[in-house]
Scaffold this motif. Sequence first.
Motif, PDB file in Angstrom:
ATOM      1  N   ALA A 173       1.363  26.393   9.136  1.00 17.82           N
ATOM      2  CA  ALA A 173       0.421  25.686   8.286  1.00 17.82           C
ATOM      3  C   ALA A 173       0.147  25.919   6.910  1.00 17.82           C
ATOM      4  N   ALA A 174      -0.292  25.216   6.130  1.00 15.46           N
ATOM      5  CA  ALA A 174      -0.483  25.648   4.761  1.00 15.46           C
ATOM      6  C   ALA A 174      -1.906  25.013   4.327  1.00 15.46           C
ATOM      7  N   LYS A 175      -2.447  25.614   3.380  1.00  8.38           N
ATOM      8  CA  LYS A 175      -3.793  25.211   2.722  1.00  8.38           C
ATOM      9  C   LYS A 175      -3.741  25.134   1.214  1.00  8.38           C
ATOM     10  N   ARG A 176      -4.466  24.426   0.652  1.00  2.00           N
ATOM     11  CA  ARG A 176      -4.565  24.455  -0.769  1.00  2.00           C
ATOM     12  C   ARG A 176      -5.779  25.137  -1.174  1.00  2.00           C
ATOM     13  N   SER A 177      -6.668  25.053  -0.493  1.00  2.00           N
ATOM     14  CA  SER A 177      -8.073  25.493  -1.046  1.00  2.00           C
ATOM     15  C   SER A 177      -8.289  27.217  -0.718  1.00  2.00           C
ATOM     16  N   VAL A 178      -9.172  27.685  -1.446  1.00  2.00           N
ATOM     17  CA  VAL A 178      -9.581  29.097  -1.183  1.00  2.00           C
ATOM     18  C   VAL A 178     -10.698  28.993  -0.162  1.00  2.00           C
ATOM     19  N   GLY A 179     -10.967  30.125   0.328  1.00  6.71           N
ATOM     20  CA  GLY A 179     -11.973  30.192   1.386  1.00  6.71           C
ATOM     21  C   GLY A 179     -11.569  30.704   2.714  1.00  6.71           C
TER      22      GLY A 179
ATOM     23  N   THR B 134       5.101  23.105  -3.491  1.00  6.15           N
ATOM     24  CA  THR B 134       4.373  24.307  -2.948  1.00  6.15           C
ATOM     25  C   THR B 134       3.685  25.182  -3.846  1.00  6.15           C
ATOM     26  N   SER B 135       3.838  24.559  -5.184  1.00  8.70           N
ATOM     27  CA  SER B 135       2.772  25.346  -6.063  1.00  8.70           C
ATOM     28  C   SER B 135       1.256  24.982  -5.757  1.00  8.70           C
ATOM     29  N   SER B 136       1.024  24.260  -4.901  1.00  6.63           N
ATOM     30  CA  SER B 136      -0.367  23.758  -4.491  1.00  6.63           C
ATOM     31  C   SER B 136      -0.648  24.902  -3.533  1.00  6.63           C
ATOM     32  N   ILE B 137       0.224  25.224  -2.822  1.00  6.17           N
ATOM     33  CA  ILE B 137      -0.485  26.000  -1.572  1.00  6.17           C
ATOM     34  C   ILE B 137      -1.185  27.486  -1.980  1.00  6.17           C
ATOM     35  N   TYR B 138      -2.096  27.606  -1.396  1.00  7.95           N
ATOM     36  CA  TYR B 138      -2.760  29.134  -1.419  1.00  7.95           C
ATOM     37  C   TYR B 138      -2.587  29.975  -0.381  1.00  7.95           C
ATOM     38  N   THR B 139      -2.775  29.523   0.812  1.00 12.20           N
ATOM     39  CA  THR B 139      -2.409  30.211   2.060  1.00 12.20           C
ATOM     40  C   THR B 139      -1.523  29.560   3.130  1.00 12.20           C
ATOM     41  N   MET B 140      -0.738  30.281   3.665  1.00 17.91           N
ATOM     42  CA  MET B 140       0.138  29.622   4.723  1.00 17.91           C
ATOM     43  C   MET B 140      -0.250  30.760   6.252  1.00 17.91           C
ATOM     44  N   GLY B 141      -0.245  29.869   7.344  1.00 15.79           N
ATOM     45  CA  GLY B 141      -0.378  30.620   8.533  1.00 15.79           C
ATOM     46  C   GLY B 141       0.289  30.184   9.539  1.00 15.79           C
ATOM     47  N   TRP B 142      -0.027  30.918  10.763  1.00 11.82           N
ATOM     48  CA  TRP B 142       0.490  30.345  11.994  1.00 11.82           C
ATOM     49  C   TRP B 142      -0.656  30.291  13.089  1.00 11.82           C
TER      50      TRP B 142
ATOM     51  N   ASP C 193      -4.265  22.146   5.403  1.00  8.68           N
ATOM     52  CA  ASP C 193      -3.809  20.448   4.988  1.00  8.68           C
ATOM     53  C   ASP C 193      -2.596  20.270   5.585  1.00  8.68           C
ATOM     54  N   TYR C 194      -1.603  21.131   5.648  1.00 12.97           N
ATOM     55  CA  TYR C 194      -0.301  20.758   6.067  1.00 12.97           C
ATOM     56  C   TYR C 194       0.226  21.344   7.387  1.00 12.97           C
ATOM     57  N   TRP C 195       0.823  20.930   8.137  1.00 11.60           N
ATOM     58  CA  TRP C 195       1.191  21.232   9.606  1.00 11.60           C
ATOM     59  C   TRP C 195       2.688  21.241   9.822  1.00 11.60           C
ATOM     60  N   GLY C 196       3.493  22.068  10.291  1.00 10.23           N
ATOM     61  CA  GLY C 196       4.663  21.983  10.889  1.00 10.23           C
ATOM     62  C   GLY C 196       4.770  21.242  12.256  1.00 10.23           C
TER      63      GLY C 196
END
Length: 122
Positions: A97-103, A28-36, A110-113
Amino acid sequence: QVTLVESGGGSVQAGESLRLSCAASGRTSSIYTMGWFRQAPGKERGFVASISRIGDNTPYADSVKGRFTISNVNAKNTVYLQMNSLKPEDTAVYYCAAKRSVGDPRLGFDYWGQGTQVTVSS
């Protein structure tokens, strides 16, 4: 690797509320943003809302602005989606969803439930 598990979906009447939760585990330390995101029958999956790790950026889809609120509790690696004044057109499978990158906070996840069903009847 990050694993996302959603909960809180269900069936409600128009005008009612639901709160979705998404718990992240793994790196989880790699996550920058989470979303729906959500996908209604016969439609493509679309962006709903996202939140940065420090909560300073929370974009929303126009269709949910003023009705949905995204929030997070970093200590629990959990993100929430409070959905108020629900409409039948909100009926969909909702994905965390979760992403590792800025932008762009709407793209590049990158990741999905597995998704949780929300059904709103009139």
